[in-house]
Write a protein that holds these residues in place. Structure first.
Motif, PDB file in Angstrom:
ATOM      1  N   ASP A 277     -35.971   8.281  -4.369  1.00 17.24           N
ATOM      2  CA  ASP A 277     -37.348   8.051  -3.690  1.00 17.24           C
ATOM      3  C   ASP A 277     -38.307   7.186  -4.079  1.00 17.24           C
ATOM      4  OD1 ASP A 277     -37.546  10.342  -1.584  1.00 17.24           O
ATOM      5  OD2 ASP A 277     -37.569  11.549  -3.577  1.00 17.24           O
ATOM      6  N   LEU A 278     -37.654   6.264  -4.724  1.00 16.62           N
ATOM      7  CA  LEU A 278     -38.610   5.030  -5.501  1.00 16.62           C
ATOM      8  C   LEU A 278     -37.986   4.677  -4.868  1.00 16.62           C
ATOM      9  CD1 LEU A 278     -39.223   5.782  -9.037  1.00 16.62           C
ATOM     10  CD2 LEU A 278     -40.737   5.314  -7.279  1.00 16.62           C
ATOM     11  N   GLY A 279     -36.272   4.077  -4.552  1.00 15.76           N
ATOM     12  CA  GLY A 279     -36.625   3.040  -3.875  1.00 15.76           C
ATOM     13  C   GLY A 279     -36.206   2.990  -2.703  1.00 15.76           C
ATOM     14  N   ASN A 280     -36.731   4.418  -1.722  1.00 15.21           N
ATOM     15  CA  ASN A 280     -37.097   4.413  -0.426  1.00 15.21           C
ATOM     16  C   ASN A 280     -38.541   3.730  -0.574  1.00 15.21           C
ATOM     17  OD1 ASN A 280     -37.223   5.350   1.784  1.00 15.21           O
ATOM     18  ND2 ASN A 280     -38.728   7.142   1.883  1.00 15.21           N
ATOM     19  N   PHE A 281     -39.325   4.223  -0.896  1.00 14.25           N
ATOM     20  CA  PHE A 281     -40.597   3.530  -1.250  1.00 14.25           C
ATOM     21  C   PHE A 281     -40.328   2.242  -1.093  1.00 14.25           C
ATOM     22  CE2 PHE A 281     -41.757   8.030  -3.718  1.00 14.25           C
ATOM     23  CZ  PHE A 281     -41.617   8.756  -2.762  1.00 14.25           C
ATOM     24  N   LYS A 282     -39.928   1.740  -2.112  1.00 14.73           N
ATOM     25  CA  LYS A 282     -40.076  -0.195  -2.409  1.00 14.73           C
ATOM     26  C   LYS A 282     -39.805  -0.752  -0.839  1.00 14.73           C
ATOM     27  CE  LYS A 282     -38.088  -3.586  -5.709  1.00 14.73           C
ATOM     28  NZ  LYS A 282     -37.139  -3.292  -7.025  1.00 14.73           N
ATOM     29  N   THR A 359     -34.176   8.068 -22.975  1.00 14.68           N
ATOM     30  CA  THR A 359     -35.469   8.383 -23.778  1.00 14.68           C
ATOM     31  C   THR A 359     -36.538   6.551 -23.387  1.00 14.68           C
ATOM     32  OG1 THR A 359     -35.383   6.727 -25.853  1.00 14.68           O
ATOM     33  CG2 THR A 359     -35.454   9.961 -25.396  1.00 14.68           C
ATOM     34  N   LYS A 360     -35.334   5.434 -23.811  1.00 12.02           N
ATOM     35  CA  LYS A 360     -35.476   4.228 -22.896  1.00 12.02           C
ATOM     36  C   LYS A 360     -35.678   3.408 -21.987  1.00 12.02           C
ATOM     37  CE  LYS A 360     -34.104   0.113 -24.925  1.00 12.02           C
ATOM     38  NZ  LYS A 360     -32.944  -1.948 -25.415  1.00 12.02           N
ATOM     39  N   ASP A 361     -36.993   3.189 -21.628  1.00  7.69           N
ATOM     40  CA  ASP A 361     -37.738   2.228 -20.163  1.00  7.69           C
ATOM     41  C   ASP A 361     -37.733   1.398 -19.601  1.00  7.69           C
ATOM     42  OD1 ASP A 361     -38.883   2.229 -17.582  1.00  7.69           O
ATOM     43  OD2 ASP A 361     -40.323   3.494 -17.922  1.00  7.69           O
ATOM     44  N   ASP A 362     -36.449   0.275 -19.309  1.00  7.85           N
ATOM     45  CA  ASP A 362     -36.434  -0.844 -18.967  1.00  7.85           C
ATOM     46  C   ASP A 362     -36.704  -1.145 -18.026  1.00  7.85           C
ATOM     47  OD1 ASP A 362     -34.831   0.607 -16.971  1.00  7.85           O
ATOM     48  OD2 ASP A 362     -32.851  -0.397 -17.898  1.00  7.85           O
ATOM     49  N   GLY A 363     -37.679  -0.288 -16.899  1.00  2.00           N
ATOM     50  CA  GLY A 363     -38.724  -0.725 -16.094  1.00  2.00           C
ATOM     51  C   GLY A 363     -38.079  -1.103 -14.618  1.00  2.00           C
ATOM     52  N   THR A 364     -36.780  -0.449 -15.114  1.00  2.00           N
ATOM     53  CA  THR A 364     -36.583  -0.102 -13.540  1.00  2.00           C
ATOM     54  C   THR A 364     -36.419   1.280 -12.300  1.00  2.00           C
ATOM     55  OG1 THR A 364     -33.669   1.066 -14.152  1.00  2.00           O
ATOM     56  CG2 THR A 364     -34.025  -1.254 -14.300  1.00  2.00           C
ATOM     57  N   ASP A 365     -36.842   1.167 -11.332  1.00  2.00           N
ATOM     58  CA  ASP A 365     -36.503   2.951 -10.944  1.00  2.00           C
ATOM     59  C   ASP A 365     -36.380   4.059 -11.481  1.00  2.00           C
ATOM     60  OD1 ASP A 365     -38.655   1.711  -9.198  1.00  2.00           O
ATOM     61  OD2 ASP A 365     -37.100   1.545  -7.343  1.00  2.00           O
ATOM     62  N   THR A 367     -34.091   4.394 -14.432  1.00  3.26           N
ATOM     63  CA  THR A 367     -34.968   4.813 -16.026  1.00  3.26           C
ATOM     64  C   THR A 367     -36.191   5.914 -15.899  1.00  3.26           C
ATOM     65  OG1 THR A 367     -35.844   2.370 -16.789  1.00  3.26           O
ATOM     66  CG2 THR A 367     -33.342   3.365 -16.862  1.00  3.26           C
ATOM     67  N   ARG A 368     -37.277   4.834 -15.346  1.00  5.86           N
ATOM     68  CA  ARG A 368     -38.249   5.251 -14.839  1.00  5.86           C
ATOM     69  C   ARG A 368     -38.148   6.700 -14.882  1.00  5.86           C
ATOM     70  NH1 ARG A 368     -42.223   2.410 -11.247  1.00  5.86           N
ATOM     71  NH2 ARG A 368     -43.763   3.533 -11.840  1.00  5.86           N
ATOM     72  N   VAL A 369     -38.054   7.238 -13.840  1.00  9.96           N
ATOM     73  CA  VAL A 369     -37.972   8.655 -13.230  1.00  9.96           C
ATOM     74  C   VAL A 369     -37.084   9.083 -14.587  1.00  9.96           C
ATOM     75  CG1 VAL A 369     -36.880  10.776 -11.583  1.00  9.96           C
ATOM     76  CG2 VAL A 369     -37.555   8.417 -10.783  1.00  9.96           C
ATOM     77  N   ARG A 370     -35.820   8.920 -14.795  1.00 11.22           N
ATOM     78  CA  ARG A 370     -34.522   9.139 -16.229  1.00 11.22           C
ATOM     79  C   ARG A 370     -35.265   9.905 -17.101  1.00 11.22           C
ATOM     80  NH1 ARG A 370     -30.016   6.243 -16.368  1.00 11.22           N
ATOM     81  NH2 ARG A 370     -30.825   4.872 -18.233  1.00 11.22           N
ATOM     82  N   THR A 371     -36.827   9.220 -17.606  1.00 13.19           N
ATOM     83  CA  THR A 371     -37.060   9.200 -19.296  1.00 13.19           C
ATOM     84  C   THR A 371     -38.312  10.604 -18.931  1.00 13.19           C
ATOM     85  OG1 THR A 371     -38.018   7.133 -18.680  1.00 13.19           O
ATOM     86  CG2 THR A 371     -36.550   7.085 -19.642  1.00 13.19           C
ATOM     87  N   ALA A 372     -38.530   9.833 -17.840  1.00 13.13           N
ATOM     88  CA  ALA A 372     -39.434  10.923 -17.084  1.00 13.13           C
ATOM     89  C   ALA A 372     -39.618  13.210 -17.171  1.00 13.13           C
ATOM     90  CB  ALA A 372     -41.055  11.034 -15.722  1.00 13.13           C
ATOM     91  N   ALA A 373     -37.945  12.901 -16.645  1.00 12.33           N
ATOM     92  CA  ALA A 373     -37.847  14.179 -16.529  1.00 12.33           C
ATOM     93  C   ALA A 373     -37.393  14.184 -17.367  1.00 12.33           C
ATOM     94  CB  ALA A 373     -36.586  13.803 -15.259  1.00 12.33           C
ATOM     95  N   ALA A 374     -36.287  13.763 -18.530  1.00 19.23           N
ATOM     96  CA  ALA A 374     -35.385  14.362 -19.670  1.00 19.23           C
ATOM     97  C   ALA A 374     -36.649  14.364 -20.578  1.00 19.23           C
ATOM     98  CB  ALA A 374     -34.615  13.107 -20.586  1.00 19.23           C
TER      99      ALA A 374
END
Length: 428
Positions: A277-282, A359-365, A367-374
């Motif tokens: 969804d983030l890619g769609n928003f962008k 756990t490491k957010d590199d600023g990409t869409d 990883t933003r979602v993956r780290t939040a969900a994990a």
């Protein structure tokens, strides 16, 4: 269904076994003792995974056979369509594979028929290797025991529009986390926008009742209980939101796609989603993308909902030690971690979610979602009762709609939904 879609949807499809197959416990011809030598030929069945992950599974099987030279694993993969029917036919005909890819709703009737090995008895030594909520995901109300190894998990974060929060005088850095906070913010959003901006686009589901802290079934697993005072309170609050236009007027017929469009256009302030969804928003809503917030699912229990897939051992296998060893091997930390890096799922093994990959957010869409969900999955639970079928979900949705429209009181609507679900439970 394709794996990621099944993990996200975790659809409860009723699997009906003939009465002749019914029973309880592991009383088939196989042995429940998994302590013997790991050897023999076993069959492993997956669910629509060969097309995309053939090399992965062939590698796992080769590694297992190398570790245990006296074993041979035959891998079969069933198509998405008709998988529950295939399990039912195999169960009735005595041709169920030794190790089977299942979801909680599919393992329940197999466990009740005595065809799923109780891992609390046969594989208890492995229990500590998994997240507690994931291990409990394949427990069946009314039965003692756990009937599948937890495999991959999924969950979804909640997106919110920071600009709409700011416009309503709400703190965009402090989104609601509990239902009480959500209700208060939603009413304010509707008031400040003169009913033009709803906070939510979906009616409450069985998961919402679970996340609100409503008991969903009685302790015996013989009936549903979400029509108690707390359940009525939740539906009453949703009725209040609906009347104030804090819940989108089209929520009664909303689909994930229609809800997503509402969020995309700024008509709704919060909506569940994924990294896609983030890619769609962008691409299609850059203004929304610049103001997107990511938070956990709303919960008043402190535990978000997880969707869990599992690996079951046939209680009537002739090679229990090998079947248990392989089911554990497929779902151990090393293999789950490897699988999680090939597709957007999460491992159910304890400690795996602390890996930098989660756990490491590199600023990409992504990883933003993956780290939040994990982060939210570490203490998540599967709220949807394993006995709650698609027909039951439809009955609940219909009664919720009547309550929101004022055709029934919230109490009467939930009483009717529970009665319908109980009838279906007895028929099953």
């Amino acid at each position: 269904m394709p794996m990621s879609r099944r993990a996200l949807a975790a659809a409860a499809v009723a699997l009906v076994l003939p009465l002749s197959a019914c029973g309880s416990g592991d009383d088939g011809s196989g042995s429940t003792d998994a302590s013997g030598k790991v050897e023999g030929d076993i069959t492993f069945q997956t669910w629509n995974l060969r097309a995309n992950f053939k090399s992965y599974f062939e590698g796992v099987i080769a590694d297992f056979e190398h570790k245990y030279p006296g074993t041979h694993v035959k891998w079969v993969d069933q198509p998405a369509e008709g998988y529950p029917d295939k399990l039912s036919a195999d169960a009735a005909g005595g041709t169920l594979p030794d190790v089977v890819n299942v979801s909680p709703d599919l393992v329940a009737p197999l466990a009740k028929a005595g065809l799923a090995l109780d891992l609390d008895k046969s594989a208890a030594k492995y229990r500590s290797e998994y997240l507690p909520g994931a291990w409990a995901g394949h427990q069946v109300p009314g039965l003692s025991g756990t009937y599948a190894f937890p495999w991959y998990l999924n969950t979804g974060p909640l997106f919110y529009n920071k600009a709409l929060f700011t416009k309503a005088g709400l703190d965009p850095e402090q989104p609601p986390r509990t239902y009480d906070e959500l209700f208060a913010d939603a009413l304010r959003m509707a008031e400040k926008s003169d009913g033009k901006v709803a906070t939510l686009a979906n009616v409450p589901t069985i998961e919402d009742f679970g996340r609100y802290g409503v008991p969903l079934m009685n302790e015996q697993g013989t009936g549903f209980a979400f029509n108690d005072a707390k359940g009525v309170k939740l539906l009453t609050k949703y009725k209040e939101l609906y009347d104030a236009k804090a819940l989108d007027p089209q929520a009664l017929t909303a689909t994930p796609e229609s809800s997503g469009k509402k969020f995309l256009t700024g008509a709704v302030a919060m909506n569940p989603g994924s990294a896609l969804d983030l890619g769609n928003f962008k691409k299609n809503a850059p203004g929304l993308y610049r103001n997107i917030g990511i938070t956990d699912q709303i919960t008043s229990t402190g535990h978000v909902n997880m969707y869990v897939m599992g690996v079951m051992v046939n209680s009537r296998t002739e090679h229990t030690p090998a079947a248990v060893a392989f089911a554990h091997f497929v779902t151990d930390a090393r293999n789950q971690m490897s699988f999680a890096k090939k597709v957007a799922i999460f491992p159910s093994t304890a400690g795996s979610l602390d890996d930098p990959y989660f756990t490491k957010d590199d600023g990409t869409d992504e990883t933003r979602v993956r780290t939040a969900a994990a982060k939210s999955l570490k203490n998540a639970v599967n709220y949807t009762p394993v006995l709650f079928s698609d027909q039951m979900k439809t009955a609940l949705r219909n009664e919720v709609a009547k309550a929101l429209q004022g055709k029934e009181s919230p109490k009467a609507a939930l009483d009717n939904a529970v009665a319908a679900a109980d009838r279906l439970l007895q028929q099953g």
